[in-house]
Design a protein around this motif. Structure first.
Motif, PDB file in Angstrom:
ATOM      1  N   TYR A  10      -5.331  14.018  -5.383  1.00 46.30           N
ATOM      2  CA  TYR A  10      -6.434  13.157  -5.795  1.00 46.30           C
ATOM      3  C   TYR A  10      -7.750  13.924  -5.778  1.00 46.30           C
ATOM      4  CZ  TYR A  10      -3.013   9.523  -4.791  1.00 46.30           C
ATOM      5  OH  TYR A  10      -1.882   8.762  -4.771  1.00 46.30           O
ATOM      6  N   ASP A  44       1.117   3.988  -3.042  1.00 48.39           N
ATOM      7  CA  ASP A  44       0.770   5.373  -2.752  1.00 48.39           C
ATOM      8  C   ASP A  44       1.922   6.311  -3.107  1.00 48.39           C
ATOM      9  OD1 ASP A  44      -1.055   7.294  -1.839  1.00 48.39           O
ATOM     10  OD2 ASP A  44      -0.094   7.385   0.125  1.00 48.39           O
ATOM     11  N   ILE A  53      -4.864   3.924  -1.955  1.00 48.65           N
ATOM     12  CA  ILE A  53      -4.177   5.197  -1.838  1.00 48.65           C
ATOM     13  C   ILE A  53      -4.894   6.092  -0.828  1.00 48.65           C
ATOM     14  CG2 ILE A  53      -3.273   5.104  -4.173  1.00 48.65           C
ATOM     15  CD1 ILE A  53      -5.544   6.917  -5.033  1.00 48.65           C
ATOM     16  N   ASP A  54      -4.214   7.162  -0.428  1.00 50.93           N
ATOM     17  CA  ASP A  54      -4.782   8.117   0.522  1.00 50.93           C
ATOM     18  C   ASP A  54      -5.550   9.183  -0.250  1.00 50.93           C
ATOM     19  OD1 ASP A  54      -5.355  10.015   2.412  1.00 50.93           O
ATOM     20  OD2 ASP A  54      -3.292  10.743   2.585  1.00 50.93           O
ATOM     21  N   ARG A  75       0.833  -1.202   0.000  1.00 58.06           N
ATOM     22  CA  ARG A  75       0.000   0.000   0.000  1.00 58.06           C
ATOM     23  C   ARG A  75       0.870   1.254   0.000  1.00 58.06           C
ATOM     24  NH1 ARG A  75      -1.556   3.933   3.051  1.00 58.06           N
ATOM     25  NH2 ARG A  75      -0.293   3.218   4.801  1.00 58.06           N
ATOM     26  N   LYS A 101       1.972   9.016  -6.474  1.00 55.94           N
ATOM     27  CA  LYS A 101       2.150  10.448  -6.211  1.00 55.94           C
ATOM     28  C   LYS A 101       3.307  11.002  -7.039  1.00 55.94           C
ATOM     29  CE  LYS A 101       0.190  10.516  -1.546  1.00 55.94           C
ATOM     30  NZ  LYS A 101       0.482  10.572  -0.086  1.00 55.94           N
ATOM     31  N   GLU A 146       3.727  10.511   6.729  1.00 49.43           N
ATOM     32  CA  GLU A 146       2.325  10.869   6.532  1.00 49.43           C
ATOM     33  C   GLU A 146       1.691  11.333   7.839  1.00 49.43           C
ATOM     34  OE1 GLU A 146      -1.082  11.789   4.588  1.00 49.43           O
ATOM     35  OE2 GLU A 146       0.923  11.364   3.818  1.00 49.43           O
TER      36      GLU A 146
END
Length: 265
Positions: free
Chosen positions: A120, A73, A113-114, A69, A77, A231
């Motif tokens: 996004y 991510d 993804i975040d 993950r 990006k 993060e």
């Protein structure tokens, strides 16, 4: 084509037309300009399939573990923001070049993804035509009609002026985006409220490393996966909780009163 510095996320319940939107876009641009993938391109260095693509659709990305993950991510990006890419294939010399590839994620579920990140854009999708198979069948047939798709493409290009469009700044704040921001901050806010605010404690000269370790342990107790340290710091910084250097160490320095105001907001 033009590369924009965001990726679109089409997320919603089943049978509302997410894949149909992808077919319309692919019909306008042409199949050779698009690629569909389940996330495998983001887990390997062999990415030759991305070369020359205007849009890559990532359908229902699934990951086996948290490391995958994080890898996906971070990689997506970079692809969104960087204008250069290194193409690699087996037994072929790697080549770095510019790229104009854009990305659209399609999913029925909360994403790998975040989605709270500014890179996004979460589209608000209506359920008005859910299971309207007659409508979707008509649209699918139109997607195969090159004349219709060409007319639609020309109409969009001629009628919509995007010369001054700034994706990250000008996109609307959708409800899906707002909900994603709330979900993203939920773990951090819950942690601060339970461990500090309810105990009337601030973050006075609190070591950044120590706070993150407490956060990891808290997430384990509530059965949620913690964000990585970068993060975690980014999430707190978005609401004004920043690391500063105190006594030659990275620390937080926020009073209980200010911490409570931030979390209450």
């Amino acid at each position: 084509g033009m590369k924009i510095d965001i990726a679109m996320i089409l997320r919603g319940i089943k049978r509302i037309g997410k894949s149909t939107i992808a077919l319309i876009i692919e019909g306008m641009l042409g199949g050779d300009c698009c690629e569909h993938d389940n996330g495998s391109l983001l887990l390997t260095k062999f990415n030759e399939r991305m070369r020359g693509k205007a849009i890559i659709f990532f359908d229902e990305i699934q990951t086996a573990n948290n490391n995958e993950r994080i890898m996906i991510d971070g990689k997506i990006k970079t692809l969104i923001t960087e204008n250069t890419i290194t193409f690699e294939n087996k037994n072929v010399k790697a080549e770095s070049t510019t790229h104009k590839t854009n990305f659209i994620f399609i999913s029925n579920y909360d994403h790998t993804i975040d989605p709270s990140d500014d890179r996004y854009f979460l589209v608000d999708l209506s359920i008005k035509y859910r299971r309207n198979y007659e409508l979707f069948d008509k649209l699918h047939k139109l997607c195969k009609d090159e004349g219709v798709m060409h007319c639609l493409y020309c109409y969009i290009v001629e009628k919509i002026n995007i010369t001054t469009f700034r994706p990250q700044q000008d996109l609307p704040k959708t409800k899906n985006k707002q909900d994603a921001n709330i979900r993203c901050l939920e773990k951090e806010y819950t942690f601060l409220k339970e461990k500090y605010i309810k105990r009337n404690i601030g973050l006075i000269k609190k070591k950044a490393k120590g706070l993150y370790e407490e956060y990891i342990n808290f997430c384990r107790t509530i059965g949620k996966n913690p964000n990585d340290r970068i993060e975690f710091n980014n999430v707190l910084e978005r609401v004004g909780i920043r690391v500063c250097e105190i006594e030659h160490q990275c620390r937080y320095n926020i009073t209980y009163e200010n911490l409570k105001i931030i979390c209450d907001e």
